[in-house]
Design a protein around this motif. Structure first.
Motif, short mmCIF file in Angstrom:
data_model
loop_
_atom_site.label_atom_id
_atom_site.label_comp_id
_atom_site.label_asym_id
_atom_site.label_seq_id
_atom_site.Cartn_x
_atom_site.Cartn_y
_atom_site.Cartn_z
N VAL A 89 0.84 -1.20 0.00
CA VAL A 89 0.00 0.00 0.00
C VAL A 89 0.87 1.25 0.00
N LEU A 90 1.88 1.25 0.88
CA LEU A 90 2.76 2.42 0.99
C LEU A 90 3.54 2.66 -0.30
N ASN B 13 -2.86 8.06 -0.22
CA ASN B 13 -3.11 8.63 1.09
C ASN B 13 -4.61 8.87 1.22
N LEU B 14 -5.32 7.88 1.74
CA LEU B 14 -6.77 7.95 1.85
C LEU B 14 -7.18 8.25 3.28
N PRO B 15 -8.31 8.95 3.49
CA PRO B 15 -8.64 9.47 4.82
C PRO B 15 -9.15 8.47 5.84
N VAL B 16 -9.75 7.36 5.41
CA VAL B 16 -10.34 6.40 6.35
C VAL B 16 -9.33 5.31 6.66
N GLY C 254 -13.85 7.46 -5.67
CA GLY C 254 -14.77 7.55 -4.54
C GLY C 254 -14.39 6.68 -3.36
N ASN C 255 -13.42 5.78 -3.52
CA ASN C 255 -12.97 4.99 -2.38
C ASN C 255 -12.21 5.88 -1.40
N ARG C 256 -12.52 5.74 -0.08
CA ARG C 256 -11.87 6.56 0.94
C ARG C 256 -11.05 5.72 1.92
N LEU C 257 -11.08 4.39 1.77
CA LEU C 257 -10.43 3.51 2.74
C LEU C 257 -9.00 3.18 2.33
N LEU C 258 -8.09 3.33 3.28
CA LEU C 258 -6.71 2.89 3.09
C LEU C 258 -6.61 1.47 3.64
N PRO C 259 -6.58 0.44 2.78
CA PRO C 259 -6.66 -0.95 3.26
C PRO C 259 -5.35 -1.41 3.90
N LEU C 260 -5.35 -1.52 5.20
CA LEU C 260 -4.16 -1.94 5.93
C LEU C 260 -4.46 -3.12 6.85
N GLY C 261 -5.28 -2.90 7.88
CA GLY C 261 -5.47 -3.90 8.94
C GLY C 261 -6.09 -5.20 8.50
N ASP C 262 -6.94 -5.16 7.47
CA ASP C 262 -7.70 -6.37 7.11
C ASP C 262 -7.24 -7.04 5.83
N LEU C 263 -6.21 -6.51 5.18
CA LEU C 263 -5.77 -7.14 3.93
C LEU C 263 -5.35 -8.59 4.13
N ALA C 264 -4.75 -8.88 5.29
CA ALA C 264 -4.29 -10.24 5.57
C ALA C 264 -5.44 -11.18 5.91
N ASN C 265 -6.66 -10.63 6.05
CA ASN C 265 -7.82 -11.46 6.44
C ASN C 265 -8.84 -11.60 5.33
N SER D 83 -8.47 10.47 12.31
CA SER D 83 -9.19 10.12 11.09
C SER D 83 -10.41 9.25 11.43
N GLU D 84 -11.30 9.12 10.46
CA GLU D 84 -12.42 8.18 10.59
C GLU D 84 -11.86 6.76 10.53
N ILE D 85 -12.55 5.84 11.18
CA ILE D 85 -12.08 4.46 11.22
C ILE D 85 -13.11 3.52 10.59
N SER D 86 -12.61 2.42 10.08
CA SER D 86 -13.47 1.37 9.52
C SER D 86 -12.59 0.14 9.38
N SER D 87 -13.05 -0.85 8.62
CA SER D 87 -12.21 -1.99 8.27
C SER D 87 -12.69 -2.56 6.95
N LEU D 88 -11.76 -3.11 6.20
CA LEU D 88 -12.08 -3.61 4.86
C LEU D 88 -13.15 -4.69 4.89
#
Length: 464
Positions: free
Chosen positions: A72-73, A78-81, A330-341, A397-402
């Protein structure tokens, strides 16, 4: 009084699945008169099987998570969520206002449905009741109605049990998990999606001929088609995409190869511990209910990840998930925490495709697209729920998960209770589609049984 009950429930939940589940198994086995020694051995074996399973998961996430983040890096996006992953969402759900009531509500619904013969699943996966708490907390947050929150939590429980019953014959046949169903919301809702996608691919010339299940791959490529080698190859590929050095690439390759090799053995150990309980349940039912020798034990979808097709498909989709996050408008999520899942929803797609990695990969692309958009749209709601329980987010930032933030069912439920017309219109449409798919799978299972019977009869006939 309420605070004491809340505290007791929170304490029990804090024990975690590796302690809670053996306790539940032990009590159930004693109630079913399996004997103290057998009950204890079964409970401890299951607990240790889950510990082994989570140790391998830890290896997977520890090695794959940083590689996914580096990919990702390397894109420079650089997405806000922020994608926190599913673990913080589970903590938020268990700390929400509806959580203490969801556990007894879910257990009550399960008992009632078993009594009325509306389900075959005995859901002992108490830890994953947080899925019901999360949707309840989200609806409570947007409507301000505590009763609406509990109502949708209960409805979600019912739907999850029905989905678990629906896919259980496939789970037992293709994942080789006898007597098991998988009532995990984050995966179960994708079984009908996988079936529909598989049906569509059947109509596309060329693609409908693709067959890349582990057995076919192994026959064609020999040692390079074995699950262990697939893990090594895919791990090396992800390491290269993450721009690791030589040592890093080999370390990731060996780690993912080890996961592919060890995971099925941990699942086998878990199933070994479940056998005494499964036998006891069947004996009890034969005695008390001669017509109910048909119950499933509901477990975490983690037991399905041992199938080589699941991990292989998930590993192939990780770089695709990063690419989609970059290119989707239109995607705002930076996919980090859930990519491995990613394997969680993909496991049911693989099941619907009968282990066909090629088809599951193709269907997985629109699923990831949908998850990214839903996770982005649900971020304000999840952030508000987290703030309402004073969850330490450690980010402005706002939080969510993939996966769980991007779970389309939860977002759809929120929109239904908001009175969104499109969400309301989708209710009968989705119901009709699921009914048609359910009828199709029943026919498919019957046809498979007939074909297997014919094969067995032919093999049993003496050769001339």
């Amino acid at each position: 009084m309420i605070d004491s009950i809340y505290g007791a429930i929170q304490y029990l939940l804090g024990l975690g699945p590796t302690i809670m589940l053996p306790i539940i198994i032990f009590i159930m086995a004693l109630c079913l008169r399996t004997g103290f020694s057998r009950a204890l051995r079964s409970a401890l074996t299951i607990g240790m099987g889950f510990i082994g399973l989570f140790l391998v998961f830890g290896l997977l996430v520890d090695q794959l998570g940083p590689a996914a983040k580096d990919m990702v890096l390397n894109t420079g996006i650089n997405l806000p969520v922020v994608d926190l992953g599913w673990t913080p969402l589970a903590a938020i759900a268990w700390a929400s206002q509806v959580a203490p009531f969801v556990v007894p509500l879910t257990l009550g619904i399960n008992v009632l449905m078993l009594t009325l013969k509306w389900t075959r699943t005995v859901n002992i996966d108490v830890w994953n009741f947080w899925h019901f708490s999360m949707v309840g907390a989200m609806v409570y947050n947007v409507t301000g109605s505590f009763m609406f929150g509990l109502l949708i939590a209960g409805v979600t429980c019912v739907i999850t049990l029905l989905l678990a019953d629906w896919c259980a014959p496939f789970v037992q046949k293709y994942f080789n998990l006898p007597g098991i169903s998988l009532p995990t919301l984050s995966s179960a809702i994708f079984f009908p999606v996988g079936l529909l996608g598989n049906l569509i691919l059947d109509k596309i010339p060329g693609i409908n001929k693709l067959n890349a299940d582990p057995e076919t791959i192994q026959k064609r490529f020999g040692i390079f088609g074995e699950p262990m080698m697939l893990g090594v190859i895919l791990g090396a590929g992800i390491g290269l995409l993450a721009k690791y050095d030589f040592k890093g690439v080999l370390t990731l390759a060996m780690s993912l190869g080890a996961v592919m090799l060890i995971m099925p053995r941990m699942v086998k150990l878990l199933m070994e511990g479940l056998l005494p309980l499964s036998d006891a349940v069947r004996k009890y039912l034969r005695k008390r209910y001669p017509d109910r020798d048909d119950l499933y034990i509901g477990l975490d979808v983690a037991v399905a990840v041992g199938h080589p097709s699941v991990l292989s498909t998930a590993l192939l989709l990780i770089p695709v998930g990063v690419l989609l996050a970059v290119i989707l408008p239109g995607n705002r999520l930076l996919p980090l925490g859930d990519l491995a899942n990613i394997w969680v929803p993909i496991s049911m797609v693989v099941l619907a495709c009968r282990g066909n990695i090629a088809r599951a990969f193709i269907i997985g692309i629109p699923i990831l697209t949908l998850n990214l958009y839903v996770a982005s749209a649900a971020a304000p709601i999840i952030t508000a729920v987290a703030k309402s329980i004073h969850f330490p987010m450690k980010t402005d930032s706002e939080i969510s998960s993939l996966l769980d933030g991007g779970n389309p069912f939860r977002f759809w439920a929120v929109k239904v209770f908001e009175g969104n017309y499109l969400a309301l219109i989708l209710i009968p449409i989705i119901f009709i589609i699921c009914m048609l798919l359910h009828r199709m799978t029943n026919k498919q299972l019957k046809q498979d049984d007939v074909e297997e019977t014919i094969v067995v009869q032919q093999m049993s006939q003496p050769s001339k």
